[in-house]
Design a protein around this motif. Structure first.
Motif, mmCIF file in Angstrom:
data_model
loop_
_atom_site.group_PDB
_atom_site.id
_atom_site.type_symbol
_atom_site.label_atom_id
_atom_site.label_comp_id
_atom_site.label_asym_id
_atom_site.label_seq_id
_atom_site.Cartn_x
_atom_site.Cartn_y
_atom_site.Cartn_z
ATOM 1 N N PRO A 127 -13.651 -25.115 1.911
ATOM 2 C CA PRO A 127 -13.541 -26.555 2.173
ATOM 3 C C PRO A 127 -12.928 -27.336 1.011
ATOM 4 O O PRO A 127 -12.129 -28.241 1.215
ATOM 5 N N ASN A 128 -13.313 -26.989 -0.221
ATOM 6 C CA ASN A 128 -12.836 -27.727 -1.393
ATOM 7 C C ASN A 128 -12.239 -26.846 -2.482
ATOM 8 O O ASN A 128 -11.677 -27.358 -3.443
ATOM 9 N N HIS A 129 -12.412 -25.550 -2.364
ATOM 10 C CA HIS A 129 -11.914 -24.622 -3.372
ATOM 11 C C HIS A 129 -11.125 -23.502 -2.702
ATOM 12 O O HIS A 129 -11.358 -23.185 -1.538
ATOM 13 N N PHE A 130 -10.208 -22.908 -3.454
ATOM 14 C CA PHE A 130 -9.499 -21.746 -2.936
ATOM 15 C C PHE A 130 -9.480 -20.652 -3.999
ATOM 16 O O PHE A 130 -9.581 -20.923 -5.203
ATOM 17 N N ALA A 131 -9.358 -19.426 -3.532
ATOM 18 C CA ALA A 131 -9.298 -18.280 -4.437
ATOM 19 C C ALA A 131 -8.002 -17.522 -4.204
ATOM 20 O O ALA A 131 -7.485 -17.481 -3.094
ATOM 21 N N ILE A 132 -7.492 -16.928 -5.266
ATOM 22 C CA ILE A 132 -6.347 -16.019 -5.176
ATOM 23 C C ILE A 132 -6.805 -14.633 -5.634
ATOM 24 O O ILE A 132 -7.310 -14.481 -6.752
ATOM 25 N N ILE A 133 -6.645 -13.653 -4.746
ATOM 26 C CA ILE A 133 -6.905 -12.261 -5.114
ATOM 27 C C ILE A 133 -5.574 -11.635 -5.481
ATOM 28 O O ILE A 133 -4.624 -11.698 -4.712
ATOM 29 N N ASP A 134 -5.519 -11.039 -6.659
ATOM 30 C CA ASP A 134 -4.298 -10.368 -7.124
ATOM 31 C C ASP A 134 -4.604 -8.876 -7.242
ATOM 32 O O ASP A 134 -5.460 -8.464 -8.019
ATOM 33 N N PHE A 135 -3.885 -8.071 -6.441
ATOM 34 C CA PHE A 135 -4.144 -6.631 -6.413
ATOM 35 C C PHE A 135 -3.395 -5.863 -7.510
ATOM 36 O O PHE A 135 -3.543 -4.644 -7.600
ATOM 37 N N LYS A 176 0.856 -1.193 0.000
ATOM 38 C CA LYS A 176 0.000 0.000 0.000
ATOM 39 C C LYS A 176 0.884 1.231 0.000
ATOM 40 O O LYS A 176 1.619 1.481 0.949
ATOM 41 N N LYS A 177 0.825 1.971 -1.095
ATOM 42 C CA LYS A 177 1.503 3.255 -1.170
ATOM 43 C C LYS A 177 0.503 4.338 -0.766
ATOM 44 O O LYS A 177 -0.657 4.304 -1.189
ATOM 45 N N THR A 178 0.946 5.281 0.047
ATOM 46 C CA THR A 178 0.041 6.340 0.491
ATOM 47 C C THR A 178 -0.535 7.108 -0.690
ATOM 48 O O THR A 178 -1.683 7.564 -0.643
ATOM 49 N N VAL A 179 0.232 7.244 -1.763
ATOM 50 C CA VAL A 179 -0.256 7.995 -2.928
ATOM 51 C C VAL A 179 -1.304 7.213 -3.721
ATOM 52 O O VAL A 179 -1.940 7.773 -4.617
ATOM 53 N N CYS A 180 -1.481 5.929 -3.419
ATOM 54 C CA CYS A 180 -2.539 5.134 -4.055
ATOM 55 C C CYS A 180 -3.717 5.027 -3.087
ATOM 56 O O CYS A 180 -3.522 4.727 -1.911
ATOM 57 N N GLU A 181 -4.917 5.228 -3.591
ATOM 58 C CA GLU A 181 -6.093 5.114 -2.725
ATOM 59 C C GLU A 181 -6.403 3.663 -2.370
ATOM 60 O O GLU A 181 -7.131 3.390 -1.421
ATOM 61 N N ASN A 182 -5.862 2.713 -3.129
ATOM 62 C CA ASN A 182 -6.147 1.299 -2.898
ATOM 63 C C ASN A 182 -4.857 0.506 -2.773
ATOM 64 O O ASN A 182 -3.778 0.972 -3.157
ATOM 65 N N ILE A 183 -4.957 -0.707 -2.227
ATOM 66 C CA ILE A 183 -3.835 -1.633 -2.242
ATOM 67 C C ILE A 183 -3.436 -1.821 -3.704
ATOM 68 O O ILE A 183 -4.296 -2.044 -4.561
ATOM 69 N N ASP A 184 -2.139 -1.737 -4.006
ATOM 70 C CA ASP A 184 -1.730 -1.714 -5.410
ATOM 71 C C ASP A 184 -0.955 -2.949 -5.856
ATOM 72 O O ASP A 184 -0.636 -3.091 -7.040
ATOM 73 N N LYS A 185 -0.657 -3.853 -4.904
ATOM 74 C CA LYS A 185 0.156 -5.004 -5.269
ATOM 75 C C LYS A 185 -0.005 -6.082 -4.211
ATOM 76 O O LYS A 185 -0.367 -5.796 -3.072
#
Length: 277
Positions: free
Chosen positions: A245-253, A228-237
Motif C-alpha cells: 500500500p505504501n512501500h515497495f520492495a525490489i528483489i535482485d537475483f 534461469k540457466k539450467t546449470v544453475c539451481e536457482n534464478i541467477d539474474k
C-alpha cells in the motif's frame, strides 16, 4: 479546562502517531517477508520447469523431428522413478516419483510425487502440460497447486505461458503462503540443441500475487526479466518488484552467477541479503 482539553488532544495525537507508526512498520515488515516468500515461490517454479524439461528430453517427448541421442542434463532424475502412459500417442500421463528423498548431483533434495498431463510434444506450438504435486518437497519446502504450461512458440524461437493456480508453499518451519499468476517464459539459449539441457537459458516476465497466512497480499511485477540457466539451481539474474500500500520492495537475483544469494531493498534503502533455499 483548557489544560485538560490540550492534554487530551496531545494524548490523542500521540496515540494516533503511535498507531500510524506501528501500522507503517508492520506493512514494511510484511512487504519484506512476502518479497522473500515470492522469491522462493518463483525459484521453486523454475525448479519444476527443470524437472519437466529433463523428463521430456529423457523420454523423447521434446518433438517428433528431434533425433534420439544422448541427453546431457544436470541429473535431476537420477534417483526418481518415472512412469509414462500410454506408451504411444497423446495425451500422456507422467508420474515422477522422488520417493522419500532423492538428492541431485547439485545438492538439491526432492521428495514426493510430481504428476504431469501432456497433450503433445513439449516444443510443439499449442501443446499443454498440466503439473500437480503430491506431498512434494524441495529442500524441505512443500509445494502445492497447479502449473499449466502452454507452448506459445513462433517460428525461430521457443516460448511458453506458465500459469500458477492455487499455489501454496510451506517452509520447513511450518510457515506458509499462497501465490498465483501468469509468467511468459522465452528460451534465449539452447534452442538448437534440444537434447543438451546444459546450455538452456530462459527469460521470465509476468505478474503474480503473493499472500500470507493472515491474508495480506502484495502485487508482483518484473521490471527486469528473470534469468534461469539450467546449470544453475536457482534464478541467477533479474528483478522483481513487490508493491504494498505504501512501500515497495525490489528483489535482485544477482548478476548471472550461480549461487543461492539474492537481495531485497525496501523503497530504495540499503539491501538485505537472504538465501533462496
Amino acid at each position: 479546562h483548557l489544560f485538560i482539553a490540550a492534554a487530551i488532544t496531545s494524548f490523542t495525537f500521540t496515540l494516533h502517531s503511535c498507531k500510524k507508526n506501528n501500522a507503517d512498520s508492520e506493512e514494511f515488515e510484511t512487504t519484506f517477508e512476502l518479497s522473500g516468500d515470492q522469491a522462493i515461490a518463483d525459484n521453486l517454479n523454475e525448479d519444476a520447469n527443470d524437472v519437466f524439461m529433463e523428463v521430456a528430453a529423457d523420454n523423447d517427448l521434446m518433438g517428433s523431428n528431434i533425433v534420439s541421442g544422448t541427453v546431457e542434463s544436470t541429473g535431476i532424475l537420477g534417483c526418481a522413478n518415472v512412469t509414462i502412459t500410454p506408451v504411444s500417442g497423446f495425451p500422456k500421463n507422467i508420474v515422477i516419483d522422488f520417493g522419500t528423498g532423492c538428492t541431485s548431483p547439485y545438492g538439491v533434495t526432492r521428495k514426493g510425487i510430481v504428476n504431469v498431463t501432456l497433450t503433445d510434444s513439449v516444443r510443439k506450438p499449442g501443446s499443454k502440460a498440466v503439473m500437480t504435486f503430491n506431498n512434494y518437497y524441495v529442500n524441505g519446502y512443500k509445494k502445492e497447486g497447479t502449473i499449466t504450461w502452454t507452448n506459445t512458440s513462433l517460428p525461430g524461437g521457443k516460448s511458453w505461458e506458465r500459469k500458477v493456480e492455487n499455489g501454496k508453499i510451506t517452509a520447513p518451519d511450518g510457515r506458509y503462503w499462497f501465490h498465483e499468476g501468469v509468467k511468459n517464459v522465452v528460451q534465449t539459449a539452447g534452442v538448437a540443441t534440444p537434447l543438451n539441457l546444459l546450455d538452456d537459458v530462459f527469460s521470465i516476465t509476468g505478474t503474480h500475487t503473493v499472500t500470507n497466512a493472515a491474508g495480506a497480499t502484495r502485487q508482483v511485477t518484473t521490471p527486469e526479466a528473470l534469468q534461469k540457466k539450467t546449470v544453475c539451481e536457482n534464478i541467477d539474474k533479474g528483478k522483481l518488484k513487490i508493491q504494498g500500500p505504501n512501500h515497495f520492495a525490489i528483489i535482485d537475483f544477482g548478476d548471472g552467477t550461480c549461487d543461492r544469494v539474492a537481495t531485497i531493498s525496501i523503497d530504495g534503502r540499503p539491501a538485505r541479503t537472504f538465501l533462496l533455499r
